[in-house]
Design a protein around this motif. Sequence first.
Motif, PDB file in Angstrom:
ATOM      1  N   LEU A   1      -0.167   5.085   7.606  1.00  0.00           N
ATOM      2  CA  LEU A   1       0.898   4.699   6.678  1.00  0.00           C
ATOM      3  C   LEU A   1       1.453   5.925   5.935  1.00  0.00           C
ATOM      4  O   LEU A   1       2.665   6.103   5.796  1.00  0.00           O
ATOM      5  N   ARG A   2       0.546   6.779   5.486  1.00  0.00           N
ATOM      6  CA  ARG A   2       0.967   7.983   4.754  1.00  0.00           C
ATOM      7  C   ARG A   2       1.822   8.881   5.641  1.00  0.00           C
ATOM      8  O   ARG A   2       2.790   9.497   5.187  1.00  0.00           O
ATOM      9  N   ASP A   3       1.454   8.911   6.922  1.00  0.00           N
ATOM     10  CA  ASP A   3       2.151   9.764   7.870  1.00  0.00           C
ATOM     11  C   ASP A   3       3.639   9.415   7.970  1.00  0.00           C
ATOM     12  O   ASP A   3       4.472  10.279   8.223  1.00  0.00           O
ATOM     13  N   VAL A   4       3.977   8.142   7.774  1.00  0.00           N
ATOM     14  CA  VAL A   4       5.377   7.724   7.921  1.00  0.00           C
ATOM     15  C   VAL A   4       6.039   7.365   6.581  1.00  0.00           C
ATOM     16  O   VAL A   4       7.145   6.842   6.557  1.00  0.00           O
ATOM     17  N   THR A   5       5.349   7.670   5.484  1.00  0.00           N
ATOM     18  CA  THR A   5       5.970   7.360   4.182  1.00  0.00           C
ATOM     19  C   THR A   5       5.990   8.598   3.266  1.00  0.00           C
ATOM     20  O   THR A   5       6.094   8.467   2.046  1.00  0.00           O
ATOM     21  N   ALA A   6       5.863   9.772   3.870  1.00  0.00           N
ATOM     22  CA  ALA A   6       5.930  11.037   3.111  1.00  0.00           C
ATOM     23  C   ALA A   6       4.905  11.079   1.989  1.00  0.00           C
ATOM     24  O   ALA A   6       5.181  11.544   0.882  1.00  0.00           O
ATOM     25  N   THR A   7       3.689  10.582   2.278  1.00  0.00           N
ATOM     26  CA  THR A   7       2.652  10.602   1.245  1.00  0.00           C
ATOM     27  C   THR A   7       1.345  11.217   1.770  1.00  0.00           C
ATOM     28  O   THR A   7       0.260  10.847   1.328  1.00  0.00           O
TER      29      THR A   7
ATOM     30  N   ILE B   1      -0.878  14.789  -0.743  1.00  0.00           N
ATOM     31  CA  ILE B   1      -1.238  14.483  -2.132  1.00  0.00           C
ATOM     32  C   ILE B   1      -2.731  14.715  -2.286  1.00  0.00           C
ATOM     33  O   ILE B   1      -3.529  14.117  -1.545  1.00  0.00           O
ATOM     34  N   ILE B   2      -3.119  15.524  -3.247  1.00  0.00           N
ATOM     35  CA  ILE B   2      -4.525  15.910  -3.377  1.00  0.00           C
ATOM     36  C   ILE B   2      -5.479  14.700  -3.459  1.00  0.00           C
ATOM     37  O   ILE B   2      -6.447  14.642  -2.698  1.00  0.00           O
ATOM     38  N   PRO B   3      -5.254  13.709  -4.332  1.00  0.00           N
ATOM     39  CA  PRO B   3      -6.232  12.597  -4.397  1.00  0.00           C
ATOM     40  C   PRO B   3      -6.371  11.868  -3.057  1.00  0.00           C
ATOM     41  O   PRO B   3      -7.477  11.451  -2.694  1.00  0.00           O
TER      42      PRO B   3
ATOM     43  N   LEU C   1      -7.763  21.102  -4.561  1.00  0.00           N
ATOM     44  CA  LEU C   1      -8.261  20.192  -3.512  1.00  0.00           C
ATOM     45  C   LEU C   1      -9.727  20.501  -3.218  1.00  0.00           C
ATOM     46  O   LEU C   1     -10.564  19.596  -3.106  1.00  0.00           O
ATOM     47  N   SER C   2     -10.043  21.790  -3.117  1.00  0.00           N
ATOM     48  CA  SER C   2     -11.423  22.195  -2.800  1.00  0.00           C
ATOM     49  C   SER C   2     -12.386  21.709  -3.876  1.00  0.00           C
ATOM     50  O   SER C   2     -13.420  21.109  -3.574  1.00  0.00           O
TER      51      SER C   2
ATOM     52  N   MET D   1       0.836  -1.205   0.000  1.00  0.00           N
ATOM     53  CA  MET D   1       0.000   0.000   0.000  1.00  0.00           C
ATOM     54  C   MET D   1       0.875   1.261   0.000  1.00  0.00           C
ATOM     55  O   MET D   1       0.521   2.273  -0.604  1.00  0.00           O
ATOM     56  N   SER D   2       2.040   1.186   0.676  1.00  0.00           N
ATOM     57  CA  SER D   2       2.944   2.354   0.662  1.00  0.00           C
ATOM     58  C   SER D   2       3.461   2.596  -0.752  1.00  0.00           C
ATOM     59  O   SER D   2       3.571   3.744  -1.189  1.00  0.00           O
ATOM     60  N   ALA D   3       3.774   1.510  -1.442  1.00  0.00           N
ATOM     61  CA  ALA D   3       4.265   1.656  -2.817  1.00  0.00           C
ATOM     62  C   ALA D   3       3.170   2.273  -3.684  1.00  0.00           C
ATOM     63  O   ALA D   3       3.435   3.138  -4.534  1.00  0.00           O
ATOM     64  N   MET D   4       1.931   1.845  -3.443  1.00  0.00           N
ATOM     65  CA  MET D   4       0.818   2.405  -4.219  1.00  0.00           C
ATOM     66  C   MET D   4       0.657   3.905  -3.907  1.00  0.00           C
ATOM     67  O   MET D   4       0.470   4.717  -4.821  1.00  0.00           O
ATOM     68  N   ALA D   5       0.746   4.259  -2.629  1.00  0.00           N
ATOM     69  CA  ALA D   5       0.598   5.681  -2.264  1.00  0.00           C
ATOM     70  C   ALA D   5       1.681   6.511  -2.965  1.00  0.00           C
ATOM     71  O   ALA D   5       1.412   7.607  -3.462  1.00  0.00           O
TER      72      ALA D   5
END
Length: 425
Positions: free
Chosen positions: A167-173, A176-178, A217-218, A38-42
């Motif tokens: 996961l995003r919090d610790v993988t620099a992701t 990202i708008i989406p 984003l809005s 999932m990190s690779a996907m993010a």
Amino acid sequence: MRAVDLIQKKRDGKELSTEEINWLISNYAQGQVPDYQMSAMAMAIYFQGMSVNEIRDLTMSMVKTGQEIDLSSIEGIKTDKHSTGGVGDKVTLILAPLVASFGVPVAKMSGRGLGHTGGTLDKLESIKGYQIDRTQEEFIQQVKDIGVSVIGQSDQLVKADKLLYALRDVTATVDIIPLIASSVMSKKIAAGADSILLDVTVGDGAFMKNLDDAETLSRTMVALGNEVGRKTVAVVTNMSQPLGRAVGNRLEVLEALEIMQDKGREDVTEFICELAQVMLELAGRHEELATIKEHLVNGQALKKFEEMVAYQGGDLEDLYRPSQAQYITEVKAEKDGYITALPALEFGLIAMRLGAGRAVKTDALDYETGLVFDKKVGEFVSKGDVVLKVYSNQELDQAVLADCQANITIGDVQEKPKEILKIIS
Ligand code: URA
């Protein structure tokens, strides 16, 4: 299907189908797709982006990984609001009771703060006894009884977001708008309100650093909400300096009380009235700003807030208790001039070092600490005037004091920042 094929497809810039996204997210939520895939996907999404269809599919597949709250038994158009995060952002504490004071039901699930940004739940928990954990039935009953409830997000809601956000919090992701759009909107859709006000912050203290990204984003989130029948409006707001006077949990509750007693900063009072007007409009109520201001400062919003605090077990005497921080240190202007910058990110990080915020999720908070600004950007100071006070429970570290001083910029040109930069409906 195999996760590795989907990662490769996204990595190569191709569009994922509805079935592929549904498969990925439901298997991730059930623990069948591991965090490393999932990190690779993010990260692939970070570099390749997502189409409008993919973002919609991602959002809706995330909604399906948890409970969806059914608010239909509550009469009227149920409203909710969400901020993409900021420093000194005590808006919900005031806006929720203010809107409810017009008879428009507000059913809101809030989050905790992390890093330099604060969280409404932490602010509410600085009030002795305030319960943020409520069952769905209790939450709904409270809105029926008093028209407003602010509780913690149920663990049963959008399981995929809980896992993915960590996961995003610790993988620099994170930024990202989406992924931000699907994270926010999946939670808002699952939480069940008919109309949603999104406060999209922009500036150095926000995820969105420039107006173009904040607008994108809005628009993405507004389209997602409207597509599934939730009336959604986004207000792009300035987070280049902390909002209002206070940063820190107890200090922000006290500022919210001041605002509801007509003792707050005029700019914040007006800002909140404008947000309330949009939120009321979403619920089909047109109210003049003057009427809204009247509700805000004449005690009607405060009464609703006290009702909410009492209903959720909060102690109304403790509510008004001043901060018990042991040390209050003044930080003074080093020269004459106009304040030109008080960067929200830097002051958010300073408040975090004082114990008002968490560096990691498991950190305990010190509710009493934080910062109170006597002067804000655009105001004139003479050398020696107090710009801010630092509330700490340990004698103030000289490095913190030096950081505060270094982050106050004083110049010759007066610039008054606008709070609301754009409304996107
Ligand atoms: N707030 C959220 O809920 N999700 C994000 O991804 C960013 C901010």
